[in-house]
Design a protein around this motif. Structure first.
Motif, PDB file in Angstrom:
ATOM      1  N   GLY A  49       0.771  -1.234   0.000  1.00 18.72           N
ATOM      2  CA  GLY A  49       0.000   0.000   0.000  1.00 18.72           C
ATOM      3  C   GLY A  49       0.803   1.286   0.000  1.00 18.72           C
ATOM      4  N   LYS A  50       2.107   1.222  -0.216  1.00 16.31           N
ATOM      5  CA  LYS A  50       2.948   2.421  -0.132  1.00 16.31           C
ATOM      6  C   LYS A  50       2.609   3.446  -1.214  1.00 16.31           C
ATOM      7  CE  LYS A  50       6.605   0.478  -2.949  1.00 16.31           C
ATOM      8  NZ  LYS A  50       6.110   1.230  -4.128  1.00 16.31           N
ATOM      9  N   SER A  51       2.270   2.970  -2.413  1.00 20.34           N
ATOM     10  CA  SER A  51       1.972   3.910  -3.494  1.00 20.34           C
ATOM     11  C   SER A  51       0.688   4.684  -3.223  1.00 20.34           C
ATOM     12  CB  SER A  51       1.873   3.170  -4.836  1.00 20.34           C
ATOM     13  OG  SER A  51       3.108   2.575  -5.172  1.00 20.34           O
ATOM     14  N   ASP A  52      -0.332   3.993  -2.732  1.00 26.37           N
ATOM     15  CA  ASP A  52      -1.591   4.672  -2.389  1.00 26.37           C
ATOM     16  C   ASP A  52      -1.366   5.700  -1.290  1.00 26.37           C
ATOM     17  OD1 ASP A  52      -3.076   3.280  -4.227  1.00 26.37           O
ATOM     18  OD2 ASP A  52      -3.677   1.714  -2.819  1.00 26.37           O
ATOM     19  N   ILE A  53      -0.575   5.344  -0.298  1.00 24.95           N
ATOM     20  CA  ILE A  53      -0.331   6.265   0.807  1.00 24.95           C
ATOM     21  C   ILE A  53       0.524   7.439   0.350  1.00 24.95           C
ATOM     22  CG2 ILE A  53       0.798   6.492   3.062  1.00 24.95           C
ATOM     23  CD1 ILE A  53      -0.209   3.680   3.700  1.00 24.95           C
ATOM     24  N   SER A  54       1.504   7.183  -0.515  1.00 21.01           N
ATOM     25  CA  SER A  54       2.322   8.273  -1.057  1.00 21.01           C
ATOM     26  C   SER A  54       1.450   9.291  -1.778  1.00 21.01           C
ATOM     27  CB  SER A  54       3.376   7.726  -2.032  1.00 21.01           C
ATOM     28  OG  SER A  54       4.272   6.860  -1.390  1.00 21.01           O
ATOM     29  N   PHE A  55       0.519   8.793  -2.589  1.00 20.44           N
ATOM     30  CA  PHE A  55      -0.380   9.676  -3.329  1.00 20.44           C
ATOM     31  C   PHE A  55      -1.294  10.431  -2.368  1.00 20.44           C
ATOM     32  CE2 PHE A  55      -4.275  10.707  -5.564  1.00 20.44           C
ATOM     33  CZ  PHE A  55      -3.806  11.290  -6.738  1.00 20.44           C
ATOM     34  N   ALA A  56      -1.850   9.711  -1.399  1.00 22.53           N
ATOM     35  CA  ALA A  56      -2.806  10.326  -0.471  1.00 22.53           C
ATOM     36  C   ALA A  56      -2.153  11.404   0.386  1.00 22.53           C
ATOM     37  CB  ALA A  56      -3.439   9.254   0.410  1.00 22.53           C
ATOM     38  N   ILE A  57      -0.937  11.156   0.871  1.00 19.77           N
ATOM     39  CA  ILE A  57      -0.280  12.159   1.716  1.00 19.77           C
ATOM     40  C   ILE A  57       0.148  13.361   0.877  1.00 19.77           C
ATOM     41  CG2 ILE A  57       2.036  11.146   1.561  1.00 19.77           C
ATOM     42  CD1 ILE A  57       0.439  12.918   4.596  1.00 19.77           C
ATOM     43  N   SER A  58       0.515  13.134  -0.370  1.00 18.38           N
ATOM     44  CA  SER A  58       0.855  14.258  -1.256  1.00 18.38           C
ATOM     45  C   SER A  58      -0.356  15.161  -1.452  1.00 18.38           C
ATOM     46  CB  SER A  58       1.345  13.730  -2.612  1.00 18.38           C
ATOM     47  OG  SER A  58       2.520  12.985  -2.478  1.00 18.38           O
ATOM     48  N   ARG A  59      -1.478  14.551  -1.736  1.00 20.35           N
ATOM     49  CA  ARG A  59      -2.702  15.329  -1.943  1.00 20.35           C
ATOM     50  C   ARG A  59      -3.139  16.018  -0.661  1.00 20.35           C
ATOM     51  NH1 ARG A  59      -7.552  12.189  -4.691  1.00 20.35           N
ATOM     52  NH2 ARG A  59      -7.314  10.952  -2.779  1.00 20.35           N
ATOM     53  N   SER A  60      -2.977  15.345   0.480  1.00 15.98           N
ATOM     54  CA  SER A  60      -3.374  15.931   1.757  1.00 15.98           C
ATOM     55  C   SER A  60      -2.521  17.143   2.111  1.00 15.98           C
ATOM     56  CB  SER A  60      -3.277  14.875   2.860  1.00 15.98           C
ATOM     57  OG  SER A  60      -3.763  15.358   4.086  1.00 15.98           O
ATOM     58  N   LEU A  61      -1.215  17.055   1.884  1.00 14.85           N
ATOM     59  CA  LEU A  61      -0.342  18.202   2.118  1.00 14.85           C
ATOM     60  C   LEU A  61      -0.721  19.366   1.204  1.00 14.85           C
ATOM     61  CD1 LEU A  61       3.041  16.295   2.454  1.00 14.85           C
ATOM     62  CD2 LEU A  61       2.041  17.738   4.231  1.00 14.85           C
ATOM     63  N   ALA A  62      -1.047  19.042  -0.045  1.00 13.99           N
ATOM     64  CA  ALA A  62      -1.438  20.081  -0.995  1.00 13.99           C
ATOM     65  C   ALA A  62      -2.726  20.769  -0.561  1.00 13.99           C
ATOM     66  CB  ALA A  62      -1.601  19.474  -2.388  1.00 13.99           C
ATOM     67  N   GLN A  63      -3.628  20.018   0.050  1.00 17.88           N
ATOM     68  CA  GLN A  63      -4.922  20.582   0.469  1.00 17.88           C
ATOM     69  C   GLN A  63      -4.788  21.638   1.554  1.00 17.88           C
ATOM     70  OE1 GLN A  63      -7.022  17.009   1.484  1.00 17.88           O
ATOM     71  NE2 GLN A  63      -7.887  16.741  -0.569  1.00 17.88           N
ATOM     72  N   ILE A  64      -3.710  21.609   2.321  1.00 23.01           N
ATOM     73  CA  ILE A  64      -3.517  22.636   3.357  1.00 23.01           C
ATOM     74  C   ILE A  64      -2.531  23.712   2.882  1.00 23.01           C
ATOM     75  CG2 ILE A  64      -4.132  21.123   5.264  1.00 23.01           C
ATOM     76  CD1 ILE A  64      -1.107  20.853   5.863  1.00 23.01           C
ATOM     77  N   GLY A  65      -2.340  23.787   1.562  1.00 22.75           N
ATOM     78  CA  GLY A  65      -1.556  24.869   0.990  1.00 22.75           C
ATOM     79  C   GLY A  65      -0.070  24.622   0.865  1.00 22.75           C
ATOM     80  N   ARG A  66       0.383  23.393   1.132  1.00 15.38           N
ATOM     81  CA  ARG A  66       1.803  23.075   0.979  1.00 15.38           C
ATOM     82  C   ARG A  66       2.067  22.650  -0.456  1.00 15.38           C
ATOM     83  NH1 ARG A  66       0.913  25.087   5.151  1.00 15.38           N
ATOM     84  NH2 ARG A  66       1.698  24.492   7.226  1.00 15.38           N
ATOM     85  N   LYS A  67       2.927  23.364  -1.126  1.00 15.13           N
ATOM     86  CA  LYS A  67       3.250  23.013  -2.504  1.00 15.13           C
ATOM     87  C   LYS A  67       4.020  21.696  -2.495  1.00 15.13           C
ATOM     88  CE  LYS A  67       5.030  24.995  -6.780  1.00 15.13           C
ATOM     89  NZ  LYS A  67       5.821  26.100  -7.396  1.00 15.13           N
ATOM     90  N   THR A  68       3.454  20.690  -3.145  1.00 11.55           N
ATOM     91  CA  THR A  68       3.958  19.326  -3.005  1.00 11.55           C
ATOM     92  C   THR A  68       4.235  18.702  -4.368  1.00 11.55           C
ATOM     93  OG1 THR A  68       2.628  19.067  -0.995  1.00 11.55           O
ATOM     94  CG2 THR A  68       3.481  17.049  -2.014  1.00 11.55           C
ATOM     95  N   LEU A  69       5.382  18.021  -4.444  1.00 12.30           N
ATOM     96  CA  LEU A  69       5.738  17.257  -5.648  1.00 12.30           C
ATOM     97  C   LEU A  69       5.818  15.789  -5.264  1.00 12.30           C
ATOM     98  CD1 LEU A  69       6.741  17.062  -8.627  1.00 12.30           C
ATOM     99  CD2 LEU A  69       9.069  17.318  -7.724  1.00 12.30           C
ATOM    100  N   MET A  70       5.047  14.951  -5.944  1.00 16.75           N
ATOM    101  CA  MET A  70       5.168  13.511  -5.768  1.00 16.75           C
ATOM    102  C   MET A  70       6.000  12.953  -6.906  1.00 16.75           C
ATOM    103  SD  MET A  70       2.311  10.478  -5.674  1.00 16.75           S
ATOM    104  CE  MET A  70       2.879   8.764  -5.721  1.00 16.75           C
ATOM    105  N   ILE A  71       7.023  12.160  -6.553  1.00 19.55           N
ATOM    106  CA  ILE A  71       7.882  11.536  -7.563  1.00 19.55           C
ATOM    107  C   ILE A  71       7.701  10.027  -7.480  1.00 19.55           C
ATOM    108  CG2 ILE A  71      10.223  11.233  -8.427  1.00 19.55           C
ATOM    109  CD1 ILE A  71      11.011  13.823  -7.045  1.00 19.55           C
ATOM    110  N   ASP A  72       7.318   9.428  -8.591  1.00 20.87           N
ATOM    111  CA  ASP A  72       7.192   7.976  -8.658  1.00 20.87           C
ATOM    112  C   ASP A  72       8.539   7.403  -9.102  1.00 20.87           C
ATOM    113  OD1 ASP A  72       6.564   5.355  -8.983  1.00 20.87           O
ATOM    114  OD2 ASP A  72       4.899   5.669 -10.378  1.00 20.87           O
ATOM    115  N   CYS A  73       9.279   6.849  -8.129  1.00 21.75           N
ATOM    116  CA  CYS A  73      10.597   6.279  -8.424  1.00 21.75           C
ATOM    117  C   CYS A  73      10.554   4.773  -8.654  1.00 21.75           C
ATOM    118  CB  CYS A  73      11.570   6.583  -7.279  1.00 21.75           C
ATOM    119  SG  CYS A  73      12.359   8.186  -7.420  1.00 21.75           S
TER     120      CYS A  73
END
Length: 243
Positions: A49-73
């Motif tokens: 489940g790491k990929s789902d959580i990576s995506f979810a936390i990226s979106r959650s940080l973005a929702q509170i105004g933190r400019k966020t970049l998710m990198i799929d390595c």
């Protein structure tokens, strides 16, 4: 060059417990300090489940105004394009690391405000060598200069060295563990790999908890209020106060 916008469509339904668990993870990540900005999410085995959580936390940080970049390595077996139903052909990390595309050609905006993404790109037969090239550290330097948070989804670390290579460039790592699915010995081995890389272990996410299973609930009741994605522990240590 203006960024192209990707629209993510998820099959996941709204889940209050899941959302609350991600918010808890987000809060604890912020409490790690202002110097923790490039964070990798990894696991021992696939499908924890790491990929789902990576995506979810990226979106959650973005929702509170933190400019966020998710990198799929995970350039061996990425799921991001198919899981979130990306409808167009995209450039990715492998295109950049092999010199086929410039950095501004692989960063995409998304329909989530404040969230950008770099896809993995096509499969590479030599992912380890690509990640060890100078272009990858240069990418992360650029990302830290232009984003509040950089969230990196890496391949599972039990049998692959890719995650350890990425870890050397990160401020911290979060280990995702599927409840009851992976042995303690294997998780210890992954932990030791992260320690050897010099990357700070921020904590763990205990994932896929069955909160309705009576015996499990009795033993791990502390986690139940955080939903099926468990509680994020900043220090990754066992809570001795729990039975």
């Amino acid at each position: 060059m203006e960024k192209q916008i990707i629209t993510f469509k998820s099959e996941a339904q709204n889940d209050y417990n899941y959302d609350e668990a991600i918010k808890t993870l987000r809060t604890n990540l912020q409490f790690c300090g202002n110097n923790i900005r490039t964070v990798m999410f990894t696991s021992a085995m696939p499908d924890e489940g790491k990929s789902d959580i990576s995506f979810a936390i990226s979106r959650s940080l973005a929702q509170i105004g933190r400019k966020t970049l998710m990198i799929d390595c995970d350039i061996r077996k990425s799921i991001l394009v198919t899981r979130y139903h990306v409808q167009k052909e995209v450039n990715g990390l492998t295109h950049y690391l092999t010199g086929q595309k410039m950095l501004d050609e692989i960063i995409y905006g998304t329909n989530a405000e404040n969230m950008d993404v770099i896809f993995a790109g096509p499969y590479s037969p030599k992912p380890t060598e690509l990640l060890e090239e100078n272009l990858f550290p240069e990418l992360l330097i650029y990302a830290k200069q232009n984003y509040d948070y950089v969230i990196i989804d890496t391949p599972p670390m039990a049998n692959l060295i890719d995650g350890a290579i990425v870890a050397r460039q990160c401020d911290g790592a979060v280990l995702v563990i599927e409840s009851g699915a992976v042995s303690r010995r294997l998780e210890q081995r992954v932990k030791e790999q992260l320690v050897r890389s010099g990357c700070q272990i921020l904590g763990v996410v205990l994932n896929k908890i069955d909160i309705y299973h009576d015996s499990y609930y009795d033993r791990y009741g502390k986690y139940s209020k955080y939903g099926k994605y468990g509680k994020y522990d900043r220090y990754g240590r066992e809570d001795k106060t729990q039975p």
